[in-house]
Enzyme design. Sequence first.
Site, PDB file in Angstrom:
ATOM      1  N   CYS A   1       0.922  -1.187   0.123  1.00 34.35           N
ATOM      2  CA  CYS A   1      -0.107  -0.003  -0.054  1.00 34.35           C
ATOM      3  C   CYS A   1       0.721   1.350  -0.157  1.00 34.35           C
ATOM      4  O   CYS A   1       1.735   1.192   0.706  1.00 34.35           O
ATOM      5  CB  CYS A   1      -1.013  -0.191   1.068  1.00 34.35           C
ATOM      6  SG  CYS A   1      -2.027   1.533   1.313  1.00 34.35           S
TER       7      CYS A   1
ATOM      8  N   HIS B   1      -9.201  -3.414  -2.357  1.00 36.67           N
ATOM      9  CA  HIS B   1      -8.030  -2.855  -1.577  1.00 36.67           C
ATOM     10  C   HIS B   1      -8.754  -1.225  -1.543  1.00 36.67           C
ATOM     11  O   HIS B   1      -8.583  -0.665  -0.663  1.00 36.67           O
ATOM     12  CB  HIS B   1      -6.884  -3.034  -2.199  1.00 36.67           C
ATOM     13  CG  HIS B   1      -5.496  -2.493  -1.523  1.00 36.67           C
ATOM     14  ND1 HIS B   1      -4.643  -2.883  -0.880  1.00 36.67           N
ATOM     15  CD2 HIS B   1      -5.343  -0.849  -1.451  1.00 36.67           C
ATOM     16  CE1 HIS B   1      -3.871  -2.071  -0.237  1.00 36.67           C
ATOM     17  NE2 HIS B   1      -4.170  -0.794  -0.619  1.00 36.67           N
ATOM     18  N   GLU B   2      -8.808  -0.779  -2.823  1.00 42.22           N
ATOM     19  CA  GLU B   2      -8.954   0.757  -3.078  1.00 42.22           C
ATOM     20  C   GLU B   2     -10.500   1.139  -2.521  1.00 42.22           C
ATOM     21  O   GLU B   2     -10.659   2.158  -1.967  1.00 42.22           O
ATOM     22  CB  GLU B   2      -9.162   1.123  -4.544  1.00 42.22           C
ATOM     23  CG  GLU B   2      -7.495   0.797  -4.984  1.00 42.22           C
ATOM     24  CD  GLU B   2      -6.468   1.241  -4.348  1.00 42.22           C
ATOM     25  OE1 GLU B   2      -6.401   2.239  -3.510  1.00 42.22           O
ATOM     26  OE2 GLU B   2      -5.150   0.759  -4.462  1.00 42.22           O
TER      27      GLU B   2
ATOM     28  N   HIS C   1     -10.204   1.545   1.367  1.00 36.67           N
ATOM     29  CA  HIS C   1      -9.860   2.902   1.671  1.00 36.67           C
ATOM     30  C   HIS C   1     -10.776   3.763   1.640  1.00 36.67           C
ATOM     31  O   HIS C   1     -10.979   4.894   2.621  1.00 36.67           O
ATOM     32  CB  HIS C   1      -8.729   3.473   0.714  1.00 36.67           C
ATOM     33  CG  HIS C   1      -7.402   3.045   0.846  1.00 36.67           C
ATOM     34  ND1 HIS C   1      -6.793   3.278   1.956  1.00 36.67           N
ATOM     35  CD2 HIS C   1      -6.469   2.194   0.115  1.00 36.67           C
ATOM     36  CE1 HIS C   1      -5.469   2.702   2.063  1.00 36.67           C
ATOM     37  NE2 HIS C   1      -5.263   2.183   0.746  1.00 36.67           N
TER      38      HIS C   1
END
Length: 208
Positions: free
Chosen positions: A143, A186-187, A190
């Site tokens: 990351c 993953h994004e 966020h």
Amino acid sequence: MNSYRHLFSLVLLFAVGCASSKMSKVSQFSDQQSQMILSGTAEDPMRVFKITDRSDSLLLRTPSVSVEVDTSDAVFMHFVDRLYATVTDSMSLGVGIAAPQVGILKDIIWVQRLDKEDLPFEVYFNPEITFYSEQKQDCREGCLSIPNRRDTTKTRAYRIEVEYDKIDQKHYKESVEGFTAVIFQHEIDHLDGILYLDHLEQEVKDAE
């Protein structure tokens, strides 16, 4: 003389009405966010927030909010460009980035489509995962906001179904598999204030 005054009053009323209409449109970015976005050119990468900094870490743990896809908004378009410049910068070289990683709490991500020819980067607005497959995959993740560390996660879904808006202001749905599905997961994490380290911690708890 009275007719002249009447005409002048109408013109003044029209001018004030137009000005009020323009001023009534509230920016979707705060003054602070706009200053951050406009502090460089469209080709200038922005500073990536890191969990090693306390104030950065607090922001990275804060959920972001939806964004209006408005191509007439100069600040919005400038930010889209700068976010792309950041993920493709030689100092970053990531395969994805989310707006909170540069301090802007908006639902915007860039993802490198490793499942498409020429591996293009594509931008997505207000993305949401609506389905996770039961099949999982082991994945080596890193990351941009977590320096000098890579770990293998084991709980990422192999296939997801995701919905999002694009720059053409249309809404799309698609199924994504493999490592590209991991990038999306993953994004989008966020955007919810979640880091991949949280998945590692959960894996440890589940194993106990």
